[in-house]
Design a protein around this motif. Structure first.
Motif, PDB file in Angstrom:
ATOM      1  N   PRO A   1      13.420  -0.061   5.040  1.00  0.00           N
ATOM      2  CA  PRO A   1      13.493  -1.380   5.658  1.00  0.00           C
ATOM      3  C   PRO A   1      12.807  -2.423   4.786  1.00  0.00           C
ATOM      4  N   VAL A   2      13.440  -3.580   4.668  1.00  0.00           N
ATOM      5  CA  VAL A   2      12.849  -4.687   3.913  1.00  0.00           C
ATOM      6  C   VAL A   2      12.016  -5.520   4.893  1.00  0.00           C
TER       7      VAL A   2
ATOM      8  N   ASP B   1      12.870  10.422   5.152  1.00  0.00           N
ATOM      9  CA  ASP B   1      11.631   9.756   4.783  1.00  0.00           C
ATOM     10  C   ASP B   1      11.828   8.246   4.917  1.00  0.00           C
ATOM     11  N   VAL B   2      10.728   7.524   5.062  1.00  0.00           N
ATOM     12  CA  VAL B   2      10.798   6.069   5.194  1.00  0.00           C
ATOM     13  C   VAL B   2       9.877   5.422   4.168  1.00  0.00           C
ATOM     14  N   GLY B   3      10.448   4.538   3.381  1.00  0.00           N
ATOM     15  CA  GLY B   3       9.666   3.725   2.449  1.00  0.00           C
ATOM     16  C   GLY B   3       9.761   2.272   2.861  1.00  0.00           C
TER      17      GLY B   3
ATOM     18  N   ALA C   1      13.438 -14.706  -4.192  1.00  0.00           N
ATOM     19  CA  ALA C   1      12.543 -13.776  -3.499  1.00  0.00           C
ATOM     20  C   ALA C   1      11.620 -13.080  -4.495  1.00  0.00           C
ATOM     21  N   SER C   2      10.387 -12.837  -4.051  1.00  0.00           N
ATOM     22  CA  SER C   2       9.434 -12.092  -4.874  1.00  0.00           C
ATOM     23  C   SER C   2       8.889 -10.924  -4.066  1.00  0.00           C
ATOM     24  N   THR C   3       8.466  -9.875  -4.760  1.00  0.00           N
ATOM     25  CA  THR C   3       7.988  -8.654  -4.108  1.00  0.00           C
ATOM     26  C   THR C   3       6.484  -8.729  -3.875  1.00  0.00           C
ATOM     27  N   TYR C   4       6.065  -8.444  -2.637  1.00  0.00           N
ATOM     28  CA  TYR C   4       4.633  -8.399  -2.349  1.00  0.00           C
ATOM     29  C   TYR C   4       4.174  -7.023  -1.886  1.00  0.00           C
ATOM     30  N   ALA C   5       5.114  -6.108  -1.631  1.00  0.00           N
ATOM     31  CA  ALA C   5       4.737  -4.749  -1.218  1.00  0.00           C
ATOM     32  C   ALA C   5       5.793  -3.764  -1.698  1.00  0.00           C
ATOM     33  N   ASP C   6       5.324  -2.637  -2.239  1.00  0.00           N
ATOM     34  CA  ASP C   6       6.221  -1.592  -2.740  1.00  0.00           C
ATOM     35  C   ASP C   6       5.639  -0.246  -2.338  1.00  0.00           C
TER      36      ASP C   6
ATOM     37  N   VAL D   1      19.087   1.015   2.632  1.00  0.00           N
ATOM     38  CA  VAL D   1      18.280  -0.199   2.719  1.00  0.00           C
ATOM     39  C   VAL D   1      18.650  -0.940   3.998  1.00  0.00           C
ATOM     40  N   LEU D   2      17.641  -1.344   4.755  1.00  0.00           N
ATOM     41  CA  LEU D   2      17.855  -2.069   6.001  1.00  0.00           C
ATOM     42  C   LEU D   2      17.382  -3.506   5.840  1.00  0.00           C
ATOM     43  N   ASP D   3      18.309  -4.442   5.936  1.00  0.00           N
ATOM     44  CA  ASP D   3      17.988  -5.860   5.851  1.00  0.00           C
ATOM     45  C   ASP D   3      19.005  -6.608   6.704  1.00  0.00           C
ATOM     46  N   PRO D   4      18.568  -7.307   7.766  1.00  0.00           N
ATOM     47  CA  PRO D   4      19.540  -7.889   8.690  1.00  0.00           C
ATOM     48  C   PRO D   4      20.534  -8.842   8.043  1.00  0.00           C
ATOM     49  N   MET D   5      20.062  -9.658   7.086  1.00  0.00           N
ATOM     50  CA  MET D   5      20.902 -10.716   6.546  1.00  0.00           C
ATOM     51  C   MET D   5      21.071 -10.578   5.035  1.00  0.00           C
TER      52      MET D   5
END
Length: 216
Positions: free
Chosen positions: A78-79, A98-100, A113-118, A131-135
């Motif tokens: 999930p994003v 598994d879930v990341g 967009a920028s990444t703040y958590a990995d 990958v789960l992202d609603p939009m």
């Protein structure tokens, strides 16, 4: 990499639930439950190409040949934050996965967009990822996450999105034009008209994160 494929799931139940999801009169509790139900329906199609291996089991009256999901287990990603609202519907179908997590934030002026958590496994060799992202709006977030997964060896990446914009699909297609494995797919309930000047999908359903969890 194989050319990116887009599947718009045409089903009366999905269309019915998506219409209720779009409705600005739907409260937070309704929006959350509809999201989980929609994701479960979309996930049914999204998992159609999962690898299986043959097995036999003993029934009360004999032996039956069947299949089970092949290892390694899939990874659900999930994003953050809106993707968390899709996790329940996905894990109903894949409880063994598994879930990341990947956290992305979009600059509202540049729309980049920028990444703040990995929080992903370092080695994803041979694994399937969802990958789960609603939009799927501009496509920048999804393209970044897919690149993170394929760069770590994922054999296939399928994005499940409630809605997509033509601009976002085009961006992901251009980023992953395809000339060999791994495979990249987008599964969605609808491809809407366009993006507005703020990068929101039109007619869309508003800000999915705010409608799932409230404004912050």
């Amino acid at each position: 990499m194989l050319a990116m494929r887009t599947l718009v799931v045409d089903h009366p139940l999905i269309a019915h639930k998506l219409t209720a999801l779009r409705d600005s009169a739907s409260d937070t509790a309704t929006f959350r439950s509809l999201t989980a139900e929609l994701v479960a329906l979309l996930a049914y199609e999204a998992t159609r190409e999962m690898r299986v291996q043959p097995v036999s089991v003993t029934t009360p009256v004999g032996v039956a040949n069947g299949v089970k999901l092949a290892r390694p287990v899939p990874l659900i990603v999930p994003v953050l934050r809106a993707g968390i609202g899709m996790l329940e519907g996905m894990t109903q179908l894949l409880p063994m996965a598994d879930v990341g997590f990947v956290g992305m934030v979009r600059d509202e002026e540049s729309l980049v967009a920028s990444t703040y958590a990995d929080r992903l496994p370092i080695d994803l060799t041979g694994r399937e990822a969802f990958v789960l992202d609603p939009m799927l709006a501009t496509g920048g977030t999804l393209a970044t996450v897919i690149a993170m997964l394929t760069g770590r060896g994922a054999a296939a990446v399928t994005a499940i999105c409630l809605l997509a914009a033509p601009e976002g699909i085009r961006h992901v297609e251009e980023t992953f034009p395809g000339d060999g494995p791994p495979s990249v797919r987008v599964v969605t309930a609808s491809v809407d008209e366009r993006l507005n000047d703020k990068g929101y999908i039109v007619p869309g359903l508003g800000d999915a994160g705010d409608r799932l969890f409230g404004k912050i």
